[in-house]
Design a protein around this motif. Sequence first.
Motif, short mmCIF file in Angstrom:
data_model
loop_
_atom_site.label_atom_id
_atom_site.label_comp_id
_atom_site.label_asym_id
_atom_site.label_seq_id
_atom_site.Cartn_x
_atom_site.Cartn_y
_atom_site.Cartn_z
N GLY A 7 0.84 -1.19 0.00
CA GLY A 7 0.00 0.00 0.00
C GLY A 7 0.87 1.23 0.00
O GLY A 7 2.10 1.15 -0.01
N PRO A 8 0.25 2.39 0.01
CA PRO A 8 1.02 3.63 -0.08
C PRO A 8 1.82 3.93 1.19
O PRO A 8 1.63 3.32 2.24
N VAL A 96 -3.68 -5.18 0.37
CA VAL A 96 -3.48 -3.76 0.12
C VAL A 96 -4.13 -3.00 1.26
O VAL A 96 -5.33 -3.14 1.49
N LEU A 97 -3.34 -2.23 1.99
CA LEU A 97 -3.90 -1.35 3.01
C LEU A 97 -4.26 -0.03 2.35
O LEU A 97 -3.54 0.47 1.48
N ALA A 105 -4.42 6.81 -3.47
CA ALA A 105 -3.02 6.44 -3.25
C ALA A 105 -2.81 4.93 -3.29
O ALA A 105 -1.69 4.46 -3.47
N SER A 106 -3.89 4.15 -3.16
CA SER A 106 -3.79 2.69 -3.18
C SER A 106 -3.86 2.10 -4.58
O SER A 106 -3.58 0.91 -4.76
N ALA A 109 -0.59 0.30 -5.96
CA ALA A 109 -0.35 -1.04 -5.40
C ALA A 109 -1.31 -2.06 -5.98
O ALA A 109 -0.92 -3.18 -6.34
N MET A 110 -2.59 -1.69 -6.12
CA MET A 110 -3.57 -2.63 -6.68
C MET A 110 -3.22 -2.95 -8.14
O MET A 110 -3.33 -4.11 -8.56
N ASN A 111 -2.78 -1.96 -8.90
CA ASN A 111 -2.39 -2.20 -10.29
C ASN A 111 -1.20 -3.15 -10.38
O ASN A 111 -1.19 -4.07 -11.21
#
Length: 182
Positions: A7-8, A96-97, A105-106, A109-111
């Motif tokens: 996560g960010p 993912v937090l 901002a997440s 990470a998800m991508n």
Amino acid sequence: MKLMVTGPFGIGKTTFIRSLSEIPTLHTDETMTLAGAPLDNLTGMPPGKATTTVGVDFGRLTLPEDIVLYLFGTPGQERFLPLWSDIARGALGALVLADTRRLEASFEAMNLIEEAGLPYAVAINRFPSSPPARTDHLRAALDLHPATPLVLCDARERRGCLDVLIALTAHVLDRLPREPEP
């Protein structure tokens, strides 16, 4: 089972892993300095945040039925992105937090997780200053697939973090190939 916690920057990954680990965690936190300020977006950082992960966080947790989870936390800043693929290697899934104050901002990470083909869950880390939000609104804002688990938690509280890992672990196990029955 190797799982990533990602996560960010400043989202609570280190805290999440520390809350769960049955062993003393390995962490690579360093003091934030003015030299990093031009490189890192500090918007939405928790007050008093003085350190940041510059390598990896690691913890271990044994679940019932002898399922051992190895938790690997990623750094959240873009400048440490080259480490991400090394940490992802061998992972069976990812968490993912996210934070309601800065959901966008997440997305990075998800991508990255989707590109790696990893099953994942999203946990909304409830910071004291985070506005409340309904899970159906969060799911829509994050554009989550209906099968992707979405769980609310406080990274400082072990019980809620366990609920997140149970949801993620069940999701990962559901996606593993099944052996044909004899």
